[in-house]
Design a protein around this motif. Structure first.
Motif, PDB file in Angstrom:
ATOM      1  N   LYS A 414       0.845  -1.199   0.000  1.00  0.00           N
ATOM      2  CA  LYS A 414       0.000   0.000   0.000  1.00  0.00           C
ATOM      3  C   LYS A 414       0.883   1.253   0.000  1.00  0.00           C
ATOM      4  CE  LYS A 414      -4.007   1.843   2.543  1.00  0.00           C
ATOM      5  NZ  LYS A 414      -3.508   2.721   3.626  1.00  0.00           N
ATOM      6  N   TYR A 415       1.889   1.231   0.839  1.00  0.00           N
ATOM      7  CA  TYR A 415       2.803   2.384   0.921  1.00  0.00           C
ATOM      8  C   TYR A 415       3.437   2.645  -0.452  1.00  0.00           C
ATOM      9  CZ  TYR A 415       6.562   5.496   2.363  1.00  0.00           C
ATOM     10  OH  TYR A 415       7.409   6.578   2.469  1.00  0.00           O
ATOM     11  N   ASN A 416       3.888   1.571  -1.062  1.00  0.00           N
ATOM     12  CA  ASN A 416       4.571   1.720  -2.356  1.00  0.00           C
ATOM     13  C   ASN A 416       3.626   2.220  -3.453  1.00  0.00           C
ATOM     14  OD1 ASN A 416       6.906   0.967  -1.137  1.00  0.00           O
ATOM     15  ND2 ASN A 416       7.010  -1.092  -2.043  1.00  0.00           N
ATOM     16  N   ASP A 417       2.336   1.813  -3.368  1.00  0.00           N
ATOM     17  CA  ASP A 417       1.358   2.334  -4.331  1.00  0.00           C
ATOM     18  C   ASP A 417       1.133   3.831  -4.146  1.00  0.00           C
ATOM     19  OD1 ASP A 417       0.985  -0.041  -5.545  1.00  0.00           O
ATOM     20  OD2 ASP A 417      -0.785  -0.613  -4.377  1.00  0.00           O
ATOM     21  N   GLU A 418       1.196   4.243  -2.894  1.00  0.00           N
ATOM     22  CA  GLU A 418       0.819   5.628  -2.580  1.00  0.00           C
ATOM     23  C   GLU A 418       1.982   6.614  -2.649  1.00  0.00           C
ATOM     24  OE1 GLU A 418      -0.980   5.270   1.249  1.00  0.00           O
ATOM     25  OE2 GLU A 418      -2.857   4.450   0.443  1.00  0.00           O
ATOM     26  N   HIS A 419       3.217   6.098  -2.718  1.00  0.00           N
ATOM     27  CA  HIS A 419       4.379   7.012  -2.694  1.00  0.00           C
ATOM     28  C   HIS A 419       5.207   6.864  -3.958  1.00  0.00           C
ATOM     29  CE1 HIS A 419       3.159   6.842   1.509  1.00  0.00           C
ATOM     30  NE2 HIS A 419       3.756   8.025   1.650  1.00  0.00           N
ATOM     31  N   ARG A 420       5.475   8.021  -4.566  1.00  0.00           N
ATOM     32  CA  ARG A 420       6.215   8.011  -5.818  1.00  0.00           C
ATOM     33  C   ARG A 420       7.730   8.005  -5.594  1.00  0.00           C
ATOM     34  NH1 ARG A 420       6.087  10.443 -10.985  1.00  0.00           N
ATOM     35  NH2 ARG A 420       7.280  12.203 -10.215  1.00  0.00           N
TER      36      ARG A 420
END
Ligand code: MTE
Ligand code: HPA
Ligand code: MOS
Length: 756
Positions: A414-420
């Motif tokens: 989830k973190y990786n989806d939300e952070h560029r």
């Protein structure tokens, strides 16, 4: 047993009153030393002219190879290392001559006036070149089981590759040093920072052509060693001894940090050339691996280190068909040497890289892949040692539970989806680490115990104290056997006169070997005291059985009537008056271990230590910075002798490996100069690099094979856990760039390079 009372050196360290070598005030007439270090990596000496340097006032002597009265040889396992080279310079920073002078300044000035002429020879620095040229100390070693070729050809999938690990500087706080003092009747007393009093004695005795009983080796404690003083101290002790022998004056050898970092050997770089076969579920069927090490200019401990690497090429996994071939290569670097883990971390990094490739190929969950392949009790290693008391599957489950693994994975996704510009990653590594010196005869230790008339005790063992608190643990053993409070036991310096023929304190066996030797000594005294204790208790109306007598908290009583006690110190005074000997020598050798290299078979280890770690990291894609967010470790200690010490060892080992694989970059230029030779360029982890959260669970699983009082060795196995950070960083990078190649160590530069 497993209480966490403070260790016995703590107060001394905190108040600055613990004594280290060369802490003492200067001795009258003491001579100081400086060395001419080789400015090139490989050359023939054409001329070494000391005549001008000797003329400086204050210079007592300039020592070269021709001044050695005995044999110019400090090698032990393989005798290939001169104290000073007579013709061929083998590495940059190799000592060529030693100035003895009344001050360091004068010695330094005199070194500049030694004239060296040399003819350069082509140096070899890399494993590939050394291997191609057949520069091995000994022929290839092999361990083989099953049919690797067949299993590889029949496997559903195969992968192959080359994986490398770099060097690491020990960075013990106390640099290499020795003070040599002349004694009577040709004696030389060496105050030396060594892990191995016996080796120093043996080498110096040969070098000076003196009997071993004239060489007295004394080690109060070390300011850290980490393997760097198992062999590494010998050359400097030999220098001091030679200077003292030649001048009959006290001599001090003390390396500056830069001299130490430039001239001393480090962790062996390794290269693994591998081919692996596995099925669709991820079960590994076959592994064919060549392990090559960069041993530097002389053999040093390279063979033993290669052996331990080969014994750990399987890490924690059962693989039915395996071929492990090992070659230790000679290069023109300072002789690489023991470093915490002793080859195992290198081999395990290579194997875990292979597992990561398999996980990627099959898109398998990393923990599942490791669970599928993990050793179970009853499995056989490639060298046919049976793996027993193995709870790796439980440990991995425990780790998943502690870290809330499934949820953690989801959070990271989830973190990786939300952070560029920032990504997280995760990794898991199980460990199986073999305990015992792989050099079987080293698995022995002695202890000398005296109980003085007031009931206090003095204990000397073969062990050298270097911060791991082997002294607290040995004292704990004596305290348990004789019921003496810990504060009444003084653990003395290591000394070749009190305990001779001491194996190095290494291979994590310090407490196993010396704790058992201490127990043996204490039990001898206890047995001698029993009849007297029985009769003293009888005088007080306790007519008890000898078996029921207890020694506890400074008192002696029968378990039948524990309220009637005699004081331990009264018993001891009476024992002295009754002429019962109150000194004892204890001895221990590890049972049941052996190995035959001719067939690559045997049981080299008394037992294995098991554990597993998980790390979660976050990287910044713009700067290459990383943070270690969470670390979970599940580690099997057996019944710990002191949980606080073990916890410190686990944390310290983790951080030391974390430094190796993330920040301790040690580049070399093309001439063989190490480019980081002080803390301004060589970055070790500091307090600010600690993980935000680290949770360590120690499992006290009972083991029949664990050593002293059911405890297991702790010094090296937890080093492996630090590797999880490197793999977690790689995992984070792969979330944006699946085929990125991350260099070891994962510095900011490496991370940015991998991303670009
Ligand atoms: N811990 C401290 N504080 N300092 C050290 O130098 N050396 C490590 C480990 N822990 C070391 C340390 C290494 S390389 C080994 S082999 C073991 O301690 C040796 O001690 P032991 O066998 O008594 O555990
Ligand atoms: N570990 C550390 N030192 C050693 C070993 C070992 O296995 N064998 C010989 N010296
Ligand atoms: Mo440790 S590398 O065995 O001193």
């Amino acid at each position: 047993m497993n209480k966490s009372y403070p260790h016995i050196n703590g107060k001394l360290h905190l108040t600055g009153s613990s004594r280290f070598i060369a802490d003492e005030i200067p001795l009258p007439e003491m001579l100081y030393t400086k060395f001419l270090f080789s400015p090139v990596a490989h050359a023939n000496i054409m001329e070494l002219d000391t005549s001008e340097s000797i003329t400086i006032p204050g210079v007592e002597k300039v020592v070269t190879a021709s001044d050695i009265p005995g044999i110019n040889q400090i090698g032990l396992v393989i005798q290939d290392e001169p104290l000073f080279p007579e013709k061929e310079i083998m590495y940059m920073g190799q000592p060529l001559a030693m100035v003895l002078a009344t001050s360091e300044k004068i010695a330094e000035a005199a070194v500049k006036l030694i004239h060296l002429k040399y003819e350069e020879l082509p140096p070899i620095f890399e494993i590939d070149e050394a291997d191609e040229k057949g520069e091995w100390y000994i022929p290839e070693k092999k361990i083989e089981c099953g049919d690797v070729q067949k299993a590889l050809s029949e496997a559903d999938f195969t992968l192959q590759g080359i994986t490398e690990t770099p060097t690491q500087e020990h960075f013990y706080l106390e640099t290499q040093r020795c003070r040599a003092i002349p004694g009577e009747d040709r004696q030389i007393i060496l105050y030396t920072a060594t892990q191995s009093t016996m080796e120093v004695q043996e080498v110096v005795s040969r070098l000076l052509n003196l009997p071993a009983n004239r060489i007295i080796v004394e080690v109060p404690r070390l300011g850290g060693a980490f393997g760097g003083k198992e062999r590494g101290a010998t050359i400097w002790a030999a220098m001091a001894a030679l200077g003292c022998f030649l001048t009959h004056k006290p001599v001090q050898v003390l390396l500056e940090r830069e001299e130490d970092m430039r001239s001393t050997g480090k962790r062996h770089p390794f290269q693994g050339r591998w081919k692996v076969g596995f099925d669709a579920k991820g079960k590994i069927e076959a592994l064919d691996i060549e392990l090559l090490s960069n041993g530097g200019a002389y053999a040093d401990l390279s063979i033993a280190i290669l052996e331990r690497a080969m014994f750990h090429a399987d890490n924690a996994y059962f693989i039915p068909n395996v071929r492990i071939r090992g070659r230790a290569c000679r290069t023109n670097l300072p002789p690489n040497t023991a470093f915490r883990g002793f080859g195992a971390p290198q081999a395990i990094f290579i194997l875990e890289s292979i597992l990561d490739e398999i996980a990627k190929k099959l898109e398998l969950d990393p923990i599942k892949l490791r669970q599928i392949n993990a050793y179970r009790s009853g499995d056989i290693t490639p060298y046919e040692q049976k793996v027993i008391e193995c709870n790796l599957p439980d440990i991995l489950e425990r780790l998943a539970f502690n870290s809330n693994y499934d949820q953690l994975k989801e959070e990271i996704e989830k973190y990786n989806d939300e952070h560029r510009n920032s990504k997280q990653g995760l990794s898991i590594i199980p460990v199986k680490f073999g305990i015992s010196f792989t050099t079987t005869h080293l698995n022995q230790a002695s202890a000398l115990l005296w109980i003085y008339i007031d009931g206090t005790a003095s204990l000397t063992t073969s062990a050298v104290e270097m911060g791991q608190e082997v002294s607290t643990k040995c004292a704990t053993v004596v305290s348990k056997v004789l019921g003496i409070p810990l504060e009444n036991i003084r653990v003395e310096s290591s000394n070749s006169q009190r305990v001779g023929n001491a194996s190095p304190t290494a291979a994590s066996t310090g407490t196993d070997l010396n704790g058992n030797a201490s127990r043996n000594a204490a039990e001898k005294i206890r047995v001698r005291l029993l009849p007297l204790a029985q009769s003293m208790l009888k005088n007080q109306g306790i007519d008890g059985n000898m078996e029921k007598i207890c020694f506890k908290d400074g008192t002696v009583f029968s378990s039948d009537s524990p309220e009637t006690k005699i004081e331990f110190k009264d018993l001891i005074r009476q024992a002295y008056l009754s002429r019962i000997p109150l000194g004892a020598n204890g001895y221990y050798s590890t049972p049941g271990i052996s190995f035959d290299w001719n067939i690559g078979r045997g049981s080299p280890f008394q037992y294995f230590v098991f554990g597993a770690a998980l790390a979660q990291v976050q990287i910044d894609l713009l700067t290459g910075e990383h943070q270690v967010l969470k670390v979970f470790i599940v580690h099997e200690t057996g019944i710990s002798l002191n949980e606080a010490i073990d916890l410190g060892q686990i944390e310290g080992a983790f951080i030391q490996c974390y430094g190796w694989c993330t920040c301790e970059d040690l580049p070399r230029d093309t001439t063989g100069h190490y480019l980081a030779i002080n803390p301004s360029t060589y970055k070790i982890p500091t307090i600010r690099d600690l993980p935000s959260k680290i949770q360590i669970e120690m499992i006290p699983s009972g083991s029949k094979y664990a050593s002293i009082f059911g405890s297991k060795a702790i010094g090296e196995p937890p080093f492996i856990y630090g590797l999880t950070v490197w793999f977690a960083i790689q995992n984070a990078i792969h979330s944006v760039k699946p085929d990125a190649i991350l260099k070891f160590p994962a510095t900011r530069e490496s991370i940015l390079l991998a991303l670009n």
